[in-house]
Design a protein around this motif. Sequence first.
Motif, mmCIF file in Angstrom:
data_model
loop_
_atom_site.group_PDB
_atom_site.id
_atom_site.type_symbol
_atom_site.label_atom_id
_atom_site.label_comp_id
_atom_site.label_asym_id
_atom_site.label_seq_id
_atom_site.Cartn_x
_atom_site.Cartn_y
_atom_site.Cartn_z
ATOM 1 N N LEU A 11 54.140 73.351 39.532
ATOM 2 C CA LEU A 11 54.055 72.131 38.767
ATOM 3 C C LEU A 11 54.964 72.101 37.565
ATOM 4 C CD1 LEU A 11 51.737 69.873 37.795
ATOM 5 C CD2 LEU A 11 50.526 71.688 36.428
ATOM 6 N N SER A 12 55.524 70.889 37.458
ATOM 7 C CA SER A 12 56.450 70.762 36.332
ATOM 8 C C SER A 12 55.916 70.027 35.201
ATOM 9 C CB SER A 12 57.876 70.288 36.655
ATOM 10 O OG SER A 12 58.567 71.261 37.598
ATOM 11 N N VAL A 13 55.984 70.284 34.176
ATOM 12 C CA VAL A 13 55.333 69.743 32.857
ATOM 13 C C VAL A 13 56.254 69.725 31.588
ATOM 14 C CG1 VAL A 13 53.404 69.567 31.382
ATOM 15 C CG2 VAL A 13 52.983 70.318 33.593
ATOM 16 N N GLN A 14 56.322 68.542 31.042
ATOM 17 C CA GLN A 14 57.138 68.352 29.738
ATOM 18 C C GLN A 14 56.449 69.277 28.614
ATOM 19 O OE1 GLN A 14 59.547 66.156 30.226
ATOM 20 N NE2 GLN A 14 60.583 67.002 28.519
ATOM 21 N N GLU A 15 57.417 69.991 27.972
ATOM 22 C CA GLU A 15 56.808 70.626 26.868
ATOM 23 C C GLU A 15 55.942 69.659 25.744
ATOM 24 O OE1 GLU A 15 59.609 72.756 24.571
ATOM 25 O OE2 GLU A 15 58.431 73.218 22.822
ATOM 26 N N GLY A 16 54.812 70.045 25.409
ATOM 27 C CA GLY A 16 53.938 69.181 24.627
ATOM 28 C C GLY A 16 52.940 68.350 25.439
ATOM 29 N N TYR A 36 43.762 83.657 35.919
ATOM 30 C CA TYR A 36 44.717 84.531 35.388
ATOM 31 C C TYR A 36 45.892 83.893 35.290
ATOM 32 C CZ TYR A 36 41.473 88.438 36.366
ATOM 33 O OH TYR A 36 40.365 89.184 36.534
ATOM 34 N N LYS A 37 46.770 84.327 34.543
ATOM 35 C CA LYS A 37 48.295 83.870 34.282
ATOM 36 C C LYS A 37 48.897 85.204 34.615
ATOM 37 C CE LYS A 37 51.076 82.895 30.431
ATOM 38 N NZ LYS A 37 51.228 82.712 28.784
ATOM 39 N N ASP A 84 53.914 79.213 28.104
ATOM 40 C CA ASP A 84 52.769 78.962 29.217
ATOM 41 C C ASP A 84 53.481 78.946 30.724
ATOM 42 O OD1 ASP A 84 51.128 76.528 27.220
ATOM 43 O OD2 ASP A 84 50.632 78.395 27.517
ATOM 44 N N SER A 85 54.724 79.193 30.506
ATOM 45 C CA SER A 85 55.506 79.293 32.007
ATOM 46 C C SER A 85 55.151 80.647 32.737
ATOM 47 C CB SER A 85 57.101 79.450 31.607
ATOM 48 O OG SER A 85 57.586 78.124 31.518
ATOM 49 N N ALA A 86 54.381 80.321 33.872
ATOM 50 C CA ALA A 86 54.110 81.452 34.460
ATOM 51 C C ALA A 86 53.503 81.168 35.902
ATOM 52 C CB ALA A 86 52.780 82.377 33.574
ATOM 53 N N VAL A 87 52.999 81.977 36.605
ATOM 54 C CA VAL A 87 52.062 81.630 37.903
ATOM 55 C C VAL A 87 50.732 81.694 37.487
ATOM 56 C CG1 VAL A 87 51.761 82.239 40.322
ATOM 57 C CG2 VAL A 87 54.022 82.330 39.424
ATOM 58 N N TYR A 88 49.774 80.719 38.001
ATOM 59 C CA TYR A 88 48.349 80.868 37.645
ATOM 60 C C TYR A 88 47.822 80.933 38.790
ATOM 61 C CZ TYR A 88 49.602 79.562 32.841
ATOM 62 O OH TYR A 88 50.198 79.346 31.557
ATOM 63 N N LYS A 109 52.941 77.975 40.382
ATOM 64 C CA LYS A 109 53.832 78.162 39.133
ATOM 65 C C LYS A 109 54.022 77.264 38.467
ATOM 66 C CE LYS A 109 58.476 79.958 38.779
ATOM 67 N NZ LYS A 109 59.788 80.551 39.656
ATOM 68 N N LEU A 110 53.856 77.361 36.931
ATOM 69 C CA LEU A 110 54.024 76.393 35.945
ATOM 70 C C LEU A 110 55.436 76.352 35.428
ATOM 71 C CD1 LEU A 110 52.533 73.921 34.347
ATOM 72 C CD2 LEU A 110 52.024 75.764 32.889
ATOM 73 N N ILE A 111 56.072 75.082 35.469
ATOM 74 C CA ILE A 111 57.183 75.139 34.806
ATOM 75 C C ILE A 111 57.071 74.158 33.639
ATOM 76 C CG2 ILE A 111 59.820 74.427 35.228
ATOM 77 C CD1 ILE A 111 59.217 75.463 38.121
ATOM 78 N N ILE A 112 57.813 74.583 32.735
ATOM 79 C CA ILE A 112 57.905 73.682 31.263
ATOM 80 C C ILE A 112 59.428 73.188 30.983
ATOM 81 C CG2 ILE A 112 57.082 73.578 29.025
ATOM 82 C CD1 ILE A 112 54.857 74.444 30.950
ATOM 83 N N LYS A 113 59.374 72.006 31.162
ATOM 84 C CA LYS A 113 60.613 71.306 30.716
ATOM 85 C C LYS A 113 60.776 70.989 29.200
ATOM 86 C CE LYS A 113 59.352 67.922 33.719
ATOM 87 N NZ LYS A 113 59.185 66.935 34.263
ATOM 88 N N PRO A 114 61.957 71.289 28.771
ATOM 89 C CA PRO A 114 62.186 71.108 27.446
ATOM 90 C C PRO A 114 62.345 69.617 27.166
ATOM 91 C CG PRO A 114 64.048 71.990 28.342
ATOM 92 C CD PRO A 114 63.199 71.789 29.309
#
Lengths: 114, 113
Positions: A11-16, A36-37, A84-88, A109-114
Amino acid sequence: GESVGLHLPTLSVQEGDNSIINCAYSNSASDYFIWYKQESGKGPQFIIDIRSNMDKRQGQRVTVLLNKTVKHLSLQIAATQPGDSAVYFCAENIGMDSNYQLIWGAGTKLIIKP
Amino acid sequence: DSGVTQTPKHLITATGQRVTLRCSPRSGDLSVYWYQQSLDQGLQFLIQYYNGEERAKGNILERFSAQQFPDLHSELNLSSLELGDSALYFCASSVGQGGVAAFFGQGTRLTVV
């Protein structure tokens, strides 16, 4: 056997923005659920849990929702941050009759895009 | 810091050898769980001990064994090691037998060469 599964492996999410991680389970006898993270190279870290007699529980920036009708669990993270970038992982406890066996999902896997 | 201590952090050994991984649970926790995590995989439950007694068994190979001592620390013994045993091994502990959150150590990274 019965298992817990995740809809999206990444999952890719924009920061904020808010993040929503989903988890499906198939055992109607499950009575306890945990999120769990896991950061790279570290052990899983407890985030939040919920029992089957509840449908919502809130923590700091996190909310877990449980829909027993459709056997669905979700983790919402508000105002996602780079940390918050991690595997959940979601985990499902199927109760005393099954020796409290904890069934683990495959992870998202959570990916945070800047 | 979860309060669960695992040693060693890293271990490199040859095929056919035997190793022992050690875990000290959080103070007051009676249950210890062992998990295996291969690269980019989920957690595979191996075994659980509660107050010194085996409580539940997962997909643990016969070459692997564990025990929990009177002081509640636990050891996981891995023998006749194969390349495929290379993985992260996590220990977790909880206050009860189940139905409660478990807290994880930082893991032991085992590399079999």
